[in-house]
Design an enzyme around this catalytic site. Structure first.
Site, short mmCIF file in Angstrom:
data_model
loop_
_atom_site.label_atom_id
_atom_site.label_comp_id
_atom_site.label_asym_id
_atom_site.label_seq_id
_atom_site.Cartn_x
_atom_site.Cartn_y
_atom_site.Cartn_z
N HIS A 29 0.79 -1.23 0.00
CA HIS A 29 0.00 0.00 0.00
C HIS A 29 0.83 1.29 0.00
O HIS A 29 0.51 2.23 -0.71
CB HIS A 29 -0.90 0.03 1.24
CG HIS A 29 -2.22 -0.60 1.01
ND1 HIS A 29 -3.37 0.11 0.88
CD2 HIS A 29 -2.55 -1.89 0.86
CE1 HIS A 29 -4.38 -0.72 0.67
NE2 HIS A 29 -3.91 -1.95 0.65
N ASP A 123 -4.11 7.10 2.64
CA ASP A 123 -4.60 5.89 2.03
C ASP A 123 -6.09 5.81 2.36
O ASP A 123 -6.50 6.10 3.49
CB ASP A 123 -3.85 4.68 2.63
CG ASP A 123 -4.14 3.40 1.87
OD1 ASP A 123 -5.32 3.00 1.78
OD2 ASP A 123 -3.18 2.79 1.37
#
Ligand SMILES: *[C@@H]1O[C@H](CO)[C@@H](O)[C@H](O)[C@H]1NC(C)=O
Ligand SMILES: CC(=O)N[C@H]1CO[C@H](CO)[C@@H](O)[C@@H]1O
Length: 467
Positions: A29, A123
Site C-alpha cells: 500500500h 490511504d
C-alpha cells in the site's frame, strides 16, 4: 507556520503550505502513496511534505531512499510489542494491532512533526483521516491504491449484502445490479463483502471505507480514464472530485530496483516474448500441491522461466526439480519486477493479481496467468481475463499439471497468446499516453498539484472549505 484564525479569509502565503501524508503500512500500500508524494514534493519544492508510516513499512520502501529537501519521513507506532514477529498464517494480526492504536498514533506523530497540516493525503483504508482533517480544517485527499472495480464493491457493500445472500445465491451469479460490475460474479468479490467473516478486521475496515470515502474533498485513483470506463464513470458520480492519475508506477516511477541475482542479464540471453515470469508477491505462496502442479507444468511445457520465490516456496518444490530445469529455468529469491516485466523477453506473467502487479504487467504489455488468493485479487484476475482479454485465470488455484501446461502453451506458443500480447501492448500504450504530457492522468496530477499549490482555494472562514 502562520496560525489561522477561525475568521481569517485573506490569501495565505503559499510557501507555508504543509501536506501530511498518512500511509496504510501493510502489503504494498505505502509504495504508490510514497511515489506520488515524491512527485508532488519534487514538483512543489516550496511546500513542506511529511510522510507518516511505521518503521517496518519505511524499511521496505525503496522510494524512501529518495532524498528530497522538503519531504520528511516520520515514524508512527505500529501498536505491536517490540519482540513481535508477524505471523504468516495470521496476516490480520498485525493489522489489528495497528488499527487499535489509530488514529492516536498518527495524531501524536503529526503533533511532533512539522506544522499543522493544510492537506491530509491518506490511504483510503484510513477512514479516520477525514476526522483528522476536519479537526484542523485541512483538505482531505483520499488515495485508493487498488483498482476501481474493487473500490466499487466496497462502496456498494450494503447493496451487495442486500441482494446476495450466500446461502441462496449461486456463486456464478453476475453482479449486473451494480453499475459497471456486470462482468463480475459473486465468487469474485473480496471475502468480507458478502461471504466469509463480515466482522473481521479487514471486513469492518473496508465496509467503513466504502461508507466514508465520499466525504473526501478529493478521491485519487491509481487507474486511468478508459481502463474500466463503466465503473469509473459511476464512481465519479459518487465523489466530490475524482482524479484517476495512474498508473502511478508510470506517472511517478520509482528508482530502479537492485538486480542482485542478475535476472536482467539472464533475460538478455532470450528471444523476445519467450520467457514465463512467475511471482506471487511478497505475502502469498501457493500450497505445496499447487506449487508442484506449476513446477511440473513448467517442466513438461519446456518453456524458459524466471521464478521469483522466497525460501518458503523452494522447500515445497518437487524433488530434483531445480536440477532438471537447470539452464532453462532461473529460480531467484527476489527479482526487480518492474524491470523484468518491461523486458522484451517476457511472454507472460504468472501472478497473484495484486493491483500493483497487474499495473506493472500492463505497463510492460505482458499478458497474465492469474492465480488470485485474497482480497481484491479475484476481482483483478477477472478484469484481466474477461474485461481486458489479456489473460487467463486459475481462480480456484492450479488444479493439475495438465491444466498448467495447457495454459502455458496457449500463452507462450499459440496465436491466442500472441493476440493477447498485442492487446496488452495496446493497453500499455494507452497507459503510457495517459501519464504523458497532454494525457488524462498527467492532467489530473497537474490539477491535484495546482490545488495544493493554490491551497485548493481553501477559504478558512466559518470552518468551510470550498474546492
Ligand atoms: C526510513 O528509511 C530510510 C532508509 O530507507 C532511513 O534513512 C530513514 O531514517 C527512515 N525514516 C524513519 C523516520 O524511520
Ligand atoms: C522551502 C520549504 O518550505 N522547504 C521545506 C521543505 O521541508 C522541510 C521539512 O519537511 C521544511 O523544513 C522546509 O521548510
Amino acid at each position: 507556520m502562520v496560525a489561522i484564525e477561525a475568521n481569517q479569509t485573506q490569501a495565505i502565503n503559499p510557501s507555508t503550505t504543509h501536506v501530511a501524508v498518512l500511509a496504510f503500512p501493510f502489503g504494498t500500500h505505502a509504495s504508490p502513496l510514497l511515489s506520488l508524494t515524491c512527485l508532488l514534493a519534487s514538483s512543489a519544492p516550496h511546500l513542506t511534505f511529511s510522510f507518516f508510516t511505521t518503521s517496518r513499512s519505511n524499511a521496505s520502501l525503496s522510494a524512501s531512499k529518495t532524498v528530497l529537501p522538503n519531504l520528511t519521513l516520520y515514524d508512527v507506532s505500529d501498536g505491536a510489542p517490540d519482540d513481535y514477529v508477524p505471523s504468516p498464517i495470521d496476516p490480520e494480526g498485525e493489522v489489528e494491532l495497528f488499527m487499535k492504536v489509530t488514529p492516536d498514533n498518527f495524531r501524536s506523530a503529526m503533533a511532533s512533526g512539522a506544522a499543522r497540516a493544510d492537506f491530509i493525503i491518506s490511504d483510503s483504508f484510513l477512514s479516520f483521516a477525514g476526522d483528522l482533517a476536519a479537526d484542523v480544517g485541512a483538505v482531505w485527499v483520499s488515495l485508493w491504491t487498488g483498482g476501481p472495480c474493487s473500490l466499487s464493491s466496497h462502496v456498494y457493500t450494503d447493496l451487495l449484502r442486500d441482494r446476495v445472500v450466500p446461502a441462496r445465491c449461486d456463486e456464478e451469479m453476475t453482479l449486473g445490479f451494480v453499475p459497471g460490475l456486470s462482468g463480475l460474479r459473486v465468487r469474485d468479490l473480496p471475502e468480507g463483502v458478502v461471504s466469509g467473516r463480515l466482522d473481521s478486521v479487514f471486513a469492518r475496515l473496508l465496509h467503513t471505507m466504502g461508507q466514508e470515502i465520499h466525504r473526501a474533498d478529493l478521491v485519487v485513483l491509481n487507474t486511468f480514464d478508459g481502463l474500466n470506463p463503466a465503473v469509473l464513470s459511476d464512481l465519479k458520480t459518487k465523489f466530490r472530485q475524482c482524479l484517476p492519475l495512474g498508473p502511478i508506477n508510470l506517472l511517478a516511477p520509482l528508482p530502479p530496483e537492485p538486480d542482485r541475482e542478475s535476472c536482467l542479464s539472464w533475460l538478455e540471453r532470450h528471444e523476445p516474448r519467450t520467457v514465463v515470469f512467475i511471482s506471487f508477491g511478497t505475502i502469498m505462496t501457493p500450497p505445496a500441491h499447487e506449487l508442484a502442479f506449476l513446477a511440473r507444468g513448467l517442466e513438461s511445457a519446456r518453456v524458459p522461466f524466471l521464478w521469483s520465490m522466497r525460501d518458503a516456496g523452494r522447500a515445497k518444490l518437487p524433488h530434483g526439480f531445480l536440477e532438471r530445469v537447470k539452464g532453462r529455468g532461473l529460480v531467484v529469491g527476489w527479482a526487480p519486477q518492474r524491470a523484468v516485466l518491461a523486458h522484451r523477453a517476457v511472454a507472460v506473467f504468472v501472478t497473484h493479481c495484486g493491483w500493483n502487479s497487474v499495473l506493472e504487467s500492463l505497463a510492460g504489455g505482458v499478458p497474465m496467468i492469474g492465480r488470485p488468493f485474497i482480497g481484491d485479487q479475484r476481482i483483478n484476475a477477472r478484469v484481466v481475463s474477461h474485461e481486458w482479454g489479456i489473460g487467463v485465470g486459475f481462480d480456484t488455484g492450479f488444479v493439475s499439471e495438465k491444466a498448467v501446461k495447457a495454459a502455458l502453451e496457449v500463452m507462450v506458443r499459440s496465436p491466442v497468446g500472441e493476440e493477447m500480447r498485442e492487446m496488452a501492448r495496446a493497453r500499455a500504450e494507452d497507459a503510457a499516453c495517459a501519464v504523458d504530457g497532454g494525457g488524462s492522468s498527467r492532467a489530473n496530477f497537474e490539477r491535484l498539484l495546482g490545488l495544493i499549490c493554490e491551497r485548493g482555494h481553501v477559504k478558512v472562514g466559518g470552518g468551510q472549505k470550498v474546492l
